[in-house]
Motif scaffolding. Structure first.
Motif, mmCIF file in Angstrom:
data_model
loop_
_atom_site.group_PDB
_atom_site.id
_atom_site.type_symbol
_atom_site.label_atom_id
_atom_site.label_comp_id
_atom_site.label_asym_id
_atom_site.label_seq_id
_atom_site.Cartn_x
_atom_site.Cartn_y
_atom_site.Cartn_z
ATOM 1 N N TYR A 78 12.883 4.446 -17.125
ATOM 2 C CA TYR A 78 11.750 4.192 -16.224
ATOM 3 C C TYR A 78 11.199 2.779 -16.428
ATOM 4 C CZ TYR A 78 7.537 4.828 -13.477
ATOM 5 O OH TYR A 78 6.553 4.679 -12.517
ATOM 6 N N ALA A 79 11.129 2.343 -17.681
ATOM 7 C CA ALA A 79 10.605 1.001 -17.954
ATOM 8 C C ALA A 79 11.504 -0.073 -17.340
ATOM 9 C CB ALA A 79 10.473 0.781 -19.462
ATOM 10 N N VAL A 80 12.809 0.108 -17.467
ATOM 11 C CA VAL A 80 13.738 -0.868 -16.883
ATOM 12 C C VAL A 80 13.635 -0.821 -15.356
ATOM 13 C CG1 VAL A 80 16.195 -1.406 -16.579
ATOM 14 C CG2 VAL A 80 15.301 -0.965 -18.869
ATOM 15 N N GLY A 81 13.526 0.383 -14.806
ATOM 16 C CA GLY A 81 13.352 0.517 -13.352
ATOM 17 C C GLY A 81 12.103 -0.210 -12.874
ATOM 18 N N LYS A 82 10.992 -0.015 -13.583
ATOM 19 C CA LYS A 82 9.726 -0.672 -13.202
ATOM 20 C C LYS A 82 9.855 -2.181 -13.325
ATOM 21 C CE LYS A 82 5.849 0.838 -12.620
ATOM 22 N NZ LYS A 82 5.059 1.115 -11.406
ATOM 23 N N TYR A 83 10.541 -2.632 -14.390
ATOM 24 C CA TYR A 83 10.708 -4.075 -14.602
ATOM 25 C C TYR A 83 11.476 -4.682 -13.416
ATOM 26 C CZ TYR A 83 12.343 -8.487 -16.500
ATOM 27 O OH TYR A 83 12.614 -9.815 -16.648
ATOM 28 N N ILE A 84 12.539 -4.005 -13.013
ATOM 29 C CA ILE A 84 13.357 -4.540 -11.914
ATOM 30 C C ILE A 84 12.591 -4.479 -10.591
ATOM 31 C CG2 ILE A 84 15.477 -4.106 -10.584
ATOM 32 C CD1 ILE A 84 16.864 -3.711 -13.223
ATOM 33 N N ALA A 85 11.867 -3.382 -10.396
ATOM 34 C CA ALA A 85 11.062 -3.268 -9.164
ATOM 35 C C ALA A 85 10.065 -4.416 -9.092
ATOM 36 C CB ALA A 85 10.339 -1.923 -9.142
ATOM 37 N N GLN A 86 9.440 -4.701 -10.228
ATOM 38 C CA GLN A 86 8.457 -5.787 -10.263
ATOM 39 C C GLN A 86 9.120 -7.130 -9.967
ATOM 40 O OE1 GLN A 86 6.430 -6.744 -14.078
ATOM 41 N NE2 GLN A 86 4.652 -5.817 -13.091
ATOM 42 N N LYS A 87 10.288 -7.323 -10.534
ATOM 43 C CA LYS A 87 11.031 -8.579 -10.334
ATOM 44 C C LYS A 87 11.403 -8.757 -8.855
ATOM 45 C CE LYS A 87 14.568 -11.021 -12.975
ATOM 46 N NZ LYS A 87 13.846 -12.208 -13.351
ATOM 47 N N LEU A 88 11.702 -7.632 -8.196
ATOM 48 C CA LEU A 88 12.080 -7.690 -6.780
ATOM 49 C C LEU A 88 10.860 -7.657 -5.862
ATOM 50 C CD1 LEU A 88 15.018 -5.098 -6.817
ATOM 51 C CD2 LEU A 88 15.236 -7.587 -6.713
ATOM 52 N N GLY A 89 9.701 -7.382 -6.452
ATOM 53 C CA GLY A 89 8.471 -7.301 -5.646
ATOM 54 C C GLY A 89 8.419 -6.054 -4.786
ATOM 55 N N VAL A 90 9.034 -4.961 -5.268
ATOM 56 C CA VAL A 90 8.976 -3.702 -4.514
ATOM 57 C C VAL A 90 8.357 -2.612 -5.386
ATOM 58 C CG1 VAL A 90 11.032 -4.281 -3.155
ATOM 59 C CG2 VAL A 90 11.294 -2.891 -5.230
ATOM 60 N N SER A 91 7.965 -1.504 -4.718
ATOM 61 C CA SER A 91 7.416 -0.377 -5.477
ATOM 62 C C SER A 91 8.582 0.419 -6.075
ATOM 63 C CB SER A 91 6.594 0.505 -4.528
ATOM 64 O OG SER A 91 6.671 1.838 -4.935
ATOM 65 N N ILE A 92 8.323 1.096 -7.178
ATOM 66 C CA ILE A 92 9.372 1.909 -7.822
ATOM 67 C C ILE A 92 9.850 3.012 -6.862
ATOM 68 C CG2 ILE A 92 7.734 3.488 -8.975
ATOM 69 C CD1 ILE A 92 10.928 2.219 -10.651
ATOM 70 N N THR A 93 8.992 3.401 -5.942
ATOM 71 C CA THR A 93 9.404 4.439 -4.980
ATOM 72 C C THR A 93 10.494 3.909 -4.033
ATOM 73 O OG1 THR A 93 7.616 3.789 -3.518
ATOM 74 C CG2 THR A 93 7.169 5.641 -4.992
ATOM 75 N N GLN A 94 10.602 2.582 -3.980
ATOM 76 C CA GLN A 94 11.658 1.998 -3.133
ATOM 77 C C GLN A 94 12.906 1.661 -3.948
ATOM 78 O OE1 GLN A 94 8.449 -0.859 -1.722
ATOM 79 N NE2 GLN A 94 9.964 -0.993 -0.095
ATOM 80 N N LEU A 95 12.925 2.113 -5.179
ATOM 81 C CA LEU A 95 14.058 1.769 -6.040
ATOM 82 C C LEU A 95 14.676 3.015 -6.690
ATOM 83 C CD1 LEU A 95 15.357 -1.024 -6.827
ATOM 84 C CD2 LEU A 95 14.129 -0.815 -8.984
ATOM 85 N N PRO A 96 15.141 3.956 -5.849
ATOM 86 C CA PRO A 96 15.824 5.108 -6.436
ATOM 87 C C PRO A 96 17.117 4.651 -7.106
ATOM 88 C CG PRO A 96 16.101 5.093 -4.063
ATOM 89 C CD PRO A 96 15.149 3.972 -4.395
ATOM 90 N N TYR A 97 17.685 5.536 -7.899
ATOM 91 C CA TYR A 97 18.873 5.193 -8.709
ATOM 92 C C TYR A 97 19.933 4.428 -7.918
ATOM 93 C CZ TYR A 97 23.044 5.837 -11.587
ATOM 94 O OH TYR A 97 24.183 5.624 -12.324
#
Ligand SMILES: Cc1ncc(COP(=O)(O)O)c(C=O)c1O
Length: 404
Positions: A78-97
């Motif tokens: 989850y932390a890596v997912g959030k980090y990448i979402a932040q880097k892409l400027g998107v919400s984690i809900t837009q970054l499923p697996y």
């Protein structure tokens, strides 16, 4: 067999909104998007409950988590997912697996290196996550770490090594390397100034607690949760405190006596965390750390009820009770750190000298106990030595586990 418990001094209520149902829905949605996601079993040990004289005894079996034998991957992923979402400027809900591991995301974020310090379980989770993303992971382990756990991390493609340092020193070394090499530190503990990633890790652990909340057919009256740095205990406590705002279950934080930083902090009774230093020789490798996670501690000091310390014998008994269950109770394979909560809960009833602790904790025939077996046999040789031959840290040779 010695168990000591003290009450957390009452603190004014703190912030646990980062573990509320809305946040947990988001975290759960992220994990559920993984093709390998499956809720882990919540086992009702009816015969054990009868033997101890309580109403119910539930154990959440994390050995089934993502095929990695421990709950830890929930936090790292989850932390890596959030980090990448932040880097892409998107919400984690837009970054499923599926999107997170896509070529498009890999191209957008470029080459990344994630670094962490671990006794095994957390590092394996971070290495596994990096591999899904085709990114690099560097993992440092403290002296005394298990060879099998090291090899499991290497098998995920990470660069992993065992250092001649204890857990807390290994964390500092990893932080220095991160700074020097511009790597991303994914640590399962926080300190002032390093809080965003650990907060996401704690939220990630929340999936385990939420699954338990939803699967339980009744409200638990007592939760036994083991602690290393207390990030996991903070997550479990926060999720249940949000779920039961008016009648929160009694939360008992369990630690090995050699590494009881949460107990020591509760004992100091001024709301500030305390450290334990030196070699922490215990079979409970995942719990052998001396510096509380600042975010976890903030939750625990407001919402946990008791801090409890136990010996290796208690953890070993937990492993045996779960591995050789009564009658038709389901078998749970639980490692040294995984079984500490069950061992403590059982020893409180099984050892006559613990009668007072039973009363102190308000345990009786109406009690509904919930424990988390947070790992399977992550070091199979050690599991067998302990369960078959009764070996403890002082008999295991070498440096023992000098760090988490
Ligand atoms: C199996 C297991 N259980 C419990 C814990 C404790 O988690 P925390 O360090 O967040 O207290 C760990 C930590 O590594 C672990 O590996």
């Amino acid at each position: 067999m010695d168990i000591t418990a003290i009450r957390f001094p009452k603190q004014p209520e703190g912030m646990i909104s980062f573990l509320d149902q809305e946040h947990m829905r988001e975290v759960g949605g992220f994990h559920q998007s993984f093709p390998m996601y499956q809720e882990t079993p919540l086992v009702s040990l009816k015969n054990l409950a009868g033997c101890l004289g309580v109403k119910s005894f539930y154990v959440k079996d994390e050995s089934f988590r993502f095929g990695l034998n421990a709950f830890k991957v929930l936090g790292g992923s989850y932390a890596v997912g959030k980090y990448i979402a932040q880097k892409l400027g998107v919400s984690i809900t837009q970054l499923p697996y599926e999107r997170m591991v896509s070529d498009a995301v890999k191209e957008a974020v470029g080459d990344l290196t994630f670094v962490t310090a671990t006794d095994g379980n957390h590092g394996r989770g971070v290495a596994w996550t990096a591999r899904q993303l085709r990114q690099k992971a560097v993992v440092y382990m403290p002296q005394g770490s298990s060879r099998e756990r090291l090899e499991n991390i290497r098998a995920e493609g990470a660069e992993a090594s065992i250092l001649n340092l204890n857990y807390d020193e290994t964390v500092r070394f990893a932080a220095q390397q991160a700074q020097k090499n511009h790597w991303i530190m994914v640590q399962d503990t926080s300190w002032p100034g390093y809080e965003a990633i650990p907060r996401w890790i704690i939220q990630g652990y929340g999936t385990m607690a939420l699954e338990a909340c939803q699967a339980l057919p009744e409200r638990p009256t007592h939760i036994f949760i083991q602690a290393g740095v207390g990030a996991l205990a903070g997550a479990v406590t926060g999720v249940f405190a949000n779920r039961y705002p008016d009648d929160k279950p009694t939360v008992i934080v369990v630690e090995p006596e050699q590494a009881a930083c949460i107990f020591k902090s509760a004992q100091a009774a001024d709301g500030k965390p305390r450290f334990v230093t030196g070699a922490m020789r215990t079979i409970m490798a995942g719990l052998a750390c001396g510096e509380p996670c600042s975010i976890g501690w903030e939750v625990l000091k407001h919402y946990a009820d008791f801090a409890l310390v136990c010996t290796d014998e208690t953890a070993a008994r937990g492993m045996r009770i779960l591995g050789a269950p009564l009658a038709d109770d389901r078998r749970v394979i639980s490692g040294e750190s995984g079984a500490a909560g069950v061992g403590a809960a059982a020893d409180i009833f099984l050892q006559p000298q613990n009668q007072k602790i039973r009363e102190q904790l308000g345990l009786n025939e109406d009690s509904v106990i919930l424990c988390f077996s947070t790992e399977g046999a992550t070091d199979r040789k050690s599991y067998q030595e302990i369960v078959w031959n009764g070996k403890f840290a002082n008999l295991m040779g070498g440096a023992g586990n000098a760090g988490k």
